[in-house]
Design a protein around this motif. Structure first.
Motif: not given
Ligand code: XMP
Ligand code: MG
Length: 184
Positions: A101-109, A133-144, A152-158
């Protein structure tokens, strides 16, 4: 409700009602996949603690919960790429069906590292569930396997997600005003 944080939020991306509805659906989807499997819900701290609490109650399967804490951002808004375990598993996961259970999948690192780690620990299966899921910045081949919302590619909080450890208790997903980053 009064809020000291509201004035720092530029815009709301996902409302409380949208979160409630989607998480109820996600719970049903996981029920169909995991009933009779006694899965282990594994929360990646700290960001997923709010989502975890709602998701496990939205999915009424026999299950248990576990936590792992990692850090890769070191108070920045982009991933350093190095993932460190700061609080490790407290139980044997051999043969277990894991629901990460993850909050956000970003770079995928983070998830690329954790998936490998859980496989070496003998997990029977690994299912990745992420609220965002923030696919714009994915650096690793990881999908949810299951994602709540694409952002979108913005830093999100909350809703568990922080900026410099703050804003986790904001009850929706939002974007901070740019001046908040320059003030601190
Ligand atoms: P990666 O880049 O490894 O990111 O996929 C995973 C972890 O990084 C944090 N993260 C964020 N936290 N707003 C946050 O508050 C964001 O936009 C954001 N992007 C990534 C998060 O903890 C996630 O588990
Ligand atoms: Mg974080």
């Amino acid at each position: 409700m009064r809020s000291e944080m509201e004035q720092d939020i530029l815009k709301v991306l996902v409302t409380e009602e949208q979160l409630r509805e989607r998480i109820a659906e996600m719970g049903e989807i996981l029920y169909d996949r995991f009933h009779d499997k006694k899965p282990l819900f594994l929360s990646v701290l700290k960001g997923s603690f709010v989502f975890m609490a709602d998701l496990v109650r939205a999915c009424q399967v026999k299950s248990d919960v576990e936590f792992i804490a990692v850090s890769s951002y070191q108070n920045a808004t982009t991933s350093s790429g190095r993932v460190q375990i700061t609080h490790d598993l407290q139980q044997d996961i051999t043969g277990r069906h894991l629901i990460i259970v993850e909050d956000i999948l970003d770079s995928g690192n983070t998830l690329a590292f954790l998936k490998e780690y859980f496989l070496t620990k003998g997990a029977a299966s690994i299912t990745i569930v992420t609220l965002l899921d923030k696919p714009a910045r994915r650096a690793k081949a990881i999908t949810a396997d299951l994602a709540g919302f694409v952002v979108p590619d913005e830093f999100v909080v909350g809703y568990g997600l922080d900026y410099a450890q703050q804003y986790r208790n904001v009850p929706y997903i939002g974007v901070l005003k740019p001046e908040v980053y320059t003030q601190q």
